[in-house]
Design a protein around this motif. Structure first.
Motif, PDB file in Angstrom:
ATOM      1  N   GLU A 693       0.732  -1.116  -0.014  1.00  0.00           N
ATOM      2  CA  GLU A 693      -0.220   0.085  -0.211  1.00  0.00           C
ATOM      3  C   GLU A 693       0.926   1.092   0.066  1.00  0.00           C
ATOM      4  O   GLU A 693       1.893   1.198   0.482  1.00  0.00           O
ATOM      5  N   ARG A 694       0.440   2.416  -0.644  1.00  0.00           N
ATOM      6  CA  ARG A 694       1.109   3.369  -0.567  1.00  0.00           C
ATOM      7  C   ARG A 694       0.267   4.395   0.028  1.00  0.00           C
ATOM      8  O   ARG A 694      -0.886   4.603  -0.011  1.00  0.00           O
ATOM      9  N   LYS A 695       0.766   5.606   0.621  1.00  0.00           N
ATOM     10  CA  LYS A 695       0.141   6.371   1.748  1.00  0.00           C
ATOM     11  C   LYS A 695      -0.428   7.402   0.905  1.00  0.00           C
ATOM     12  O   LYS A 695       0.103   7.984  -0.172  1.00  0.00           O
ATOM     13  N   ASN A 696      -1.695   7.586   1.111  1.00  0.00           N
ATOM     14  CA  ASN A 696      -2.718   8.566   0.366  1.00  0.00           C
ATOM     15  C   ASN A 696      -2.761   8.511  -1.178  1.00  0.00           C
ATOM     16  O   ASN A 696      -2.814   9.233  -1.989  1.00  0.00           O
ATOM     17  N   CYS A 759      -4.271  -7.984 -20.515  1.00  0.00           N
ATOM     18  CA  CYS A 759      -5.428  -7.817 -19.898  1.00  0.00           C
ATOM     19  C   CYS A 759      -5.354  -6.736 -18.513  1.00  0.00           C
ATOM     20  O   CYS A 759      -4.235  -6.659 -17.858  1.00  0.00           O
ATOM     21  N   ARG A 760      -6.091  -5.795 -18.870  1.00  0.00           N
ATOM     22  CA  ARG A 760      -6.271  -4.498 -17.796  1.00  0.00           C
ATOM     23  C   ARG A 760      -7.451  -4.676 -16.883  1.00  0.00           C
ATOM     24  O   ARG A 760      -8.387  -4.775 -17.457  1.00  0.00           O
ATOM     25  N   TYR A 761      -7.342  -4.874 -15.567  1.00  0.00           N
ATOM     26  CA  TYR A 761      -8.512  -4.967 -14.590  1.00  0.00           C
ATOM     27  C   TYR A 761      -8.467  -3.797 -13.734  1.00  0.00           C
ATOM     28  O   TYR A 761      -7.698  -3.293 -13.144  1.00  0.00           O
ATOM     29  N   SER A 762      -9.579  -3.033 -13.982  1.00  0.00           N
ATOM     30  CA  SER A 762      -9.975  -1.830 -13.183  1.00  0.00           C
ATOM     31  C   SER A 762     -10.433  -2.097 -11.527  1.00  0.00           C
ATOM     32  O   SER A 762     -10.612  -3.325 -11.244  1.00  0.00           O
ATOM     33  N   ASN A 763     -10.713  -1.106 -10.894  1.00  0.00           N
ATOM     34  CA  ASN A 763     -10.777  -1.259  -9.568  1.00  0.00           C
ATOM     35  C   ASN A 763     -12.023  -1.881  -9.174  1.00  0.00           C
ATOM     36  O   ASN A 763     -12.423  -2.039  -7.857  1.00  0.00           O
ATOM     37  N   ILE A 764     -12.826  -2.031 -10.060  1.00  0.00           N
ATOM     38  CA  ILE A 764     -14.327  -2.732  -9.706  1.00  0.00           C
ATOM     39  C   ILE A 764     -14.134  -4.230  -9.957  1.00  0.00           C
ATOM     40  O   ILE A 764     -15.010  -5.114  -9.498  1.00  0.00           O
ATOM     41  N   ASN A 765     -13.026  -4.485 -10.353  1.00  0.00           N
ATOM     42  CA  ASN A 765     -12.832  -6.104 -10.536  1.00  0.00           C
ATOM     43  C   ASN A 765     -12.015  -6.718  -9.022  1.00  0.00           C
ATOM     44  O   ASN A 765     -11.227  -6.076  -8.584  1.00  0.00           O
ATOM     45  N   PRO A 766     -12.674  -7.825  -8.637  1.00  0.00           N
ATOM     46  CA  PRO A 766     -11.983  -8.400  -7.270  1.00  0.00           C
ATOM     47  C   PRO A 766     -10.430  -8.335  -7.298  1.00  0.00           C
ATOM     48  O   PRO A 766      -9.802  -8.398  -6.381  1.00  0.00           O
ATOM     49  N   LEU A 767      -9.709  -8.651  -8.521  1.00  0.00           N
ATOM     50  CA  LEU A 767      -8.135  -8.755  -8.426  1.00  0.00           C
ATOM     51  C   LEU A 767      -7.660  -7.350  -8.176  1.00  0.00           C
ATOM     52  O   LEU A 767      -6.515  -7.619  -8.082  1.00  0.00           O
ATOM     53  N   VAL A 768      -8.263  -6.264  -8.275  1.00  0.00           N
ATOM     54  CA  VAL A 768      -7.790  -5.011  -7.806  1.00  0.00           C
ATOM     55  C   VAL A 768      -8.456  -4.691  -6.313  1.00  0.00           C
ATOM     56  O   VAL A 768      -7.943  -4.344  -5.392  1.00  0.00           O
ATOM     57  N   SER A 769      -9.834  -4.870  -6.346  1.00  0.00           N
ATOM     58  CA  SER A 769     -10.446  -4.149  -4.956  1.00  0.00           C
ATOM     59  C   SER A 769     -10.245  -5.203  -4.054  1.00  0.00           C
ATOM     60  O   SER A 769     -10.210  -4.477  -2.884  1.00  0.00           O
ATOM     61  N   LEU A 771      -7.261  -6.409  -3.129  1.00  0.00           N
ATOM     62  CA  LEU A 771      -5.708  -6.176  -2.733  1.00  0.00           C
ATOM     63  C   LEU A 771      -5.685  -5.526  -1.584  1.00  0.00           C
ATOM     64  O   LEU A 771      -6.272  -4.621  -1.136  1.00  0.00           O
ATOM     65  N   LYS A 772      -4.654  -5.965  -0.614  1.00  0.00           N
ATOM     66  CA  LYS A 772      -4.491  -5.248   0.557  1.00  0.00           C
ATOM     67  C   LYS A 772      -2.982  -5.658   0.809  1.00  0.00           C
ATOM     68  O   LYS A 772      -2.295  -6.447   0.240  1.00  0.00           O
ATOM     69  N   ASP A 773      -2.518  -4.885   1.761  1.00  0.00           N
ATOM     70  CA  ASP A 773      -0.931  -4.922   1.901  1.00  0.00           C
ATOM     71  C   ASP A 773      -0.454  -6.172   2.131  1.00  0.00           C
ATOM     72  O   ASP A 773      -0.925  -7.191   2.875  1.00  0.00           O
ATOM     73  N   GLY A 774       0.546  -6.745   1.309  1.00  0.00           N
ATOM     74  CA  GLY A 774       1.069  -7.958   1.601  1.00  0.00           C
ATOM     75  C   GLY A 774       0.666  -9.079   0.562  1.00  0.00           C
ATOM     76  O   GLY A 774       1.201 -10.317   0.370  1.00  0.00           O
ATOM     77  N   CYS A 775      -0.483  -8.688  -0.247  1.00  0.00           N
ATOM     78  CA  CYS A 775      -1.001  -9.623  -1.091  1.00  0.00           C
ATOM     79  C   CYS A 775      -0.060  -9.681  -2.389  1.00  0.00           C
ATOM     80  O   CYS A 775       0.927  -8.842  -2.503  1.00  0.00           O
TER      81      CYS A 775
END
Length: 838
Positions: A693-696, A759-769, A771-775
């Protein structure tokens, strides 16, 4: 996590609603007042009545002080859903008439709680185990409604001995409730009792003699309830009795005394084999539902139910005959026997003057209809799907009011009678999967027919010449038939909007002798919106006046033999989707209408030229997979909305198109495939990437890139599949997979050469949404694979954070580290060298 701070309630307050929908969010609190005061008084009251809520992190609860309600001596309505209450309950105003406390955390109402005037008590979805103790007499005397729905800890119903006014009692979903207090049987005022889904309930009070006013008794899904009280006949006001999915095996003999009963439902009663002989005495019965029960026969006494309007026996596997007495049901409007093993319908069925629907789908042993069927003068829908009927009687022309005729998968049906042309009110005829060889010429007389379904009628080789007379026909679905020629007057179908007549490309004949030609009258279909003529083997020239199909939005001419499309195609101003896959003789694509959103010309092996596409501002999909002879796609750099570009195996134009790709056309790209063996070095050069994760700065997208090749020996059937299988992106948290998705690798390449897929996945896809630190995200090949021929040469992943791809200005003077992802991707392709390819 809030607490009531100021005690400013007054005698003016008559109602208070505090609905805490989310306990961890003070913003979810709602408050309102129920009152009848002048506006000035309201304004003054609202200013005075300000409730402030303080956070209490150590408790993590919403707490309401009862002391705050003590001054509200005229409070009548109190709604405190999802709240905890602190203090003495004697502070609750004695005038309270309506208390709603959903998700109440108490195990039972406290001993100091005695609102004598309470009429409505709603404790639904609560942890309550016992409603009241010694205060029950004081609380219950004026109670009219008790709602205990989904009180999952309630094991026994309360003592109702003191209830003098109770009308409605609701225990639905009380899954631990095992016993009903015997006092229930003496509540003379009770009108409605709901015990639906009380799965552990094992017994019902044996004495219900006091329930003389009860109108609705719902016992559905009480899986362990084995019997009803023997004196149920004393409920002489009962209108509705529902015992679906119970273990009850026999109805009490006193049932016949329920002369006001209008609905009796025994759906799913697996132990109910017989119905009472005196069932016919239920003179008020309107609905009798026995679906999926173990009832073995319908007794002749059912014919005495003179007011019966609906009789349903769906899925009754033991019912093999219908009694002739059914003809006496002069009020019957709906009769359902779907899935019953009956062999024939009684002749008397033709004596039902008001029957509107007859559903017999799935009656596999039903081989014929009685000639008396023509007597059903009021029937509007007849369903015979999946029966063994081989023909319909000529008397079917007596069904003057029928609108819908369903004969799906009647595989023994070879023809329809000429009399069908006399049923002028028909709007829908469904012959899906029937083995009919032709339709009678009288079919054209069905002037009100709106939908005709002939899908999978594989022996149907001809449409009647009268087809063009179906003036109201709006939908004609004839997928996978043997029809190869449309009638000459087909263009007279002036209301036709949807025509789906595609065939299976693998089954469709490939010989030129069986080629089809679209008649000139075809272009008269000015209202046609969807046309699917895939694999019709259309050859020669498409009519020049194709633009007359002015309403066309979807056009699929894939797997056909024509060599060119008319220039008039650009006049189809509403066309959104043009699908031309496997048109192997097609040489060129003319200018296309600017309304176009999808263009699929994949596997058009003879395609050489594509007209300038710069005017296709709405285009989101462009697929020219395996179009090896195409040398350029002029104007592609202008396609601002392009999301999916598939060019696998397009080696002749690959380098030219790569150098055309711009930041503008790559901005919205979600999937891209083309020849190549390299991807940008700013991608991870391994098949796994770790997320920090990146700050802000939030993650906006994930791009996955793979280089894939397929073995030359790939089975032919895979050539018709849309995607390369077996390759997945997997998200892992502490090495445990938490999400997996197959990469959309569109286009099976014809040759054994490397292809690059992005293949580009946006933040509505679980592959992006997710994601949390360490994944971490990893690219893998499925093991075991669907087919062995797929080889992943290399893969990489790139994470896009906020601001990484948001800049729309000129980036020519920016360093690569400052450029947007779209710009860097365009620069990579623009500088691509031919010798990079394998």
């Amino acid at each position: 996590m809030t607490v009531l701070k100021h005690n400013k309630g007054t005698r003016l307050v008559q109602g208070l609603i505090l609905d805490f929908e989310k306990k961890n969010d003070v913003r979810a609190q709602k408050s309102s007042w129920v009152r009848a005061l002048p506006c000035s008084a309201l304004d003054s009251l609202i200013k005075m009545w300000k409730m402030f809520f303080l956070q209490r992190a150590e408790e993590g609860e919403l707490i309401l002080e009862t002391q705050a309600m003590k001054p509200m001596v005229n409070l009548r309505l109190l709604q405190i859903n999802h709240a905890n209450v602190k203090g003495k309950f004697k502070n609750f105003p004695a005038t309270l008439k309506w208390l709603q406390w959903k998700n109440c955390p108490l195990e039972n109402l406290p001993s100091d709680y005695a609102p004598n005037e309470l009429a409505v008590l709603d404790l639904s979805e609560s942890a309550i185990q016992r409603v009241w103790g010694w205060t029950g007499t004081k609380v219950a005397e004026n109670l009219m409604v008790m709602n205990l729905r989904h009180c999952y800890n309630l094991v026994a119903s309360p003592d109702l001995s003191s209830c003098k006014s109770l009308e409605k009692l609701d225990f639905e979903g009380c899954i631990r409730l095992t016993k009903i207090h015997e006092s229930l049987g003496n509540v003379r005022t009770l009108l409605q009792l709901n015990l639906n889904n009380c799965r552990e309930l094992v017994e019902f009070p044996s004495d219900v003699s006091g329930l003389r006013l009860l109108q609705n008794l719902i016992l559905s899904n009480c899986l362990n309830l084995k019997e009803l009280p023997q004196d149920i006949g004393s409920m002489n006001s009962l209108k509705e009795l529902v015992i679906d999915e119970t273990a009850i095996s026999m109805l009490p003999q006193s049932l016949y005394r329920l002369t006001k009963l209008e609905k009796l439902s025994l759906n799913g009663c697996k132990f109910m084999k017989r119905l009472p002989e005196r069932l016919g005495i239920l003179i008020s019965l309107k609905v009798l539902s026995l679906n999926h029960s173990a009832v073995e026969e319908l007794s002749g006494s059912v014919g005495s139910l003179s007011k019966l309007e609906e009789l349903s026996l769906m899925g009754c596997q033991s019912v093999t005959t219908i009694p002739e007495s059914i003809g006496n049901l002069q009020s019957l409007m709906k009769f359902s026997i779907n899935g019953c093993p009956i062999k024939e319908l009684p002749t008397a069925i033709g004596s039902l003057p008001y029957l509107k629907t007859l559903f017999a789908g799935g009656c596999h042993f039903l081989s014929k209809l009685p000639d008396s069927i023509g007597g059903l003068a009021s029937i509007s829908e007849l369903e015979l799907d999946g029966t063994s009927i081989s023909d319909l009687p000529e008397q079917i022309d007596g069904l003057k009011m029928i609108q819908k005729l369903h004969l799906r998968n009647c595989t023994s049906l070879r023809a329809l009678p000429k009399a069908i042309g006399m049923i002028l009110n028909l709007t829908t005829v469904d012959l899906f999967g029937c083995n009919i060889t032709e339709l009678p010429e009288s079919f054209g007389k069905l002037e009100n027919l709106e939908m005709l379904i002939l899908n999978e009628c594989k022996k149907l080789h001809k449409l009647p010449d009268s087809t063009g007379e179906l003036k109201s026909l709006g939908r004609l679905l004839m997928k996978k038939t043997a029809v190869t020629v449309l009638p000459g007057n087909f263009g007279n179908l002036s209301n036709l909007m949807i025509l789906k007549m595609q065939k299976d490309p693998l089954e469709s004949p490939r010989t030129q002798d069986l080629s089809a030609v679209l008649s000139n009258s075809f272009t008269k279909l000015s209202l046609l919106e969807k046309l699917n003529a895939r694999a019709w083997r259309i050859s020669g020239k498409i009519p020049d006046d194709f633009e007359k199909l002015s309403s066309l939005k979807f056009l699929d001419l894939g797997n056909n033999n024509f060599s060119s499309l008319p220039s008039s195609l650009c006049g189809l101003s509403l066309l959104q989707k043009l699908h031309l896959p496997h048109c192997e003789e097609l040489v060129s694509l003319p200018p296309l209408p600017p309304s176009l959103e999808e263009l699929d010309a994949s596997n058009c092996f003879g395609l050489e030229t594509i007209a300038d596409v710069s005017g296709l501002e709405r285009l989101t999909l462009l697929d020219i997979t395996n179009c090896e002879k195409v040398e350029d796609i002029p104007g592609i750099e202008c396609l601002k909305l392009l999301k999916r570009l598939y060019m696998s195996c397009c080696k002749a134009c690959s380098l030219t198109v790569k150098r055309r790709l711009s930041k503008v056309c790559l901005r919205n790209i979600r999937n891209l495939s083309m020849p190549g063996s390299e991807f940008p070095d700013w991608f991870s050069q391994e098949s796994v990437v770790h997320f920090s994760e990146r700050k802000n700065c939030t993650i906006k997208a994930v791009i996955v890139c793979v280089v894939v090749s397929l073995d030359r020996e790939i089975p032919e059937k895979w050539r018709y599949f849309p995607d390369v299988p077996d390759i997945k992106a997997i998200m892992l948290d502490q090495n445990i997979p938490i999400f997996c998705t197959s990469l959309n690798l569109r286009g099976i390449p014809k040759i054994h050469e490397d292809q690059i897929h992005i293949c580009r996945y946006s933040n509505i896809n679980p592959l992006v949404s997710f994601l949390k630190d360490g994944c971490k995200i990893q690219v893998r090949k499925l093991n075991p694979p669907v087919i062995e021929a797929v080889e992943v040469k290399k893969s990489g992943i790139h994470l896009i954070f906020e601001d990484d791809d948001d800049y729309y200005g000129n980036e020519e003077l920016l360093d690569e580290s400052e450029q947007s992802v779209s710009k860097k991707l365009a620069d990579f392709f623009n500088s691509y060298e031919e010798d990079n390819q394998v």
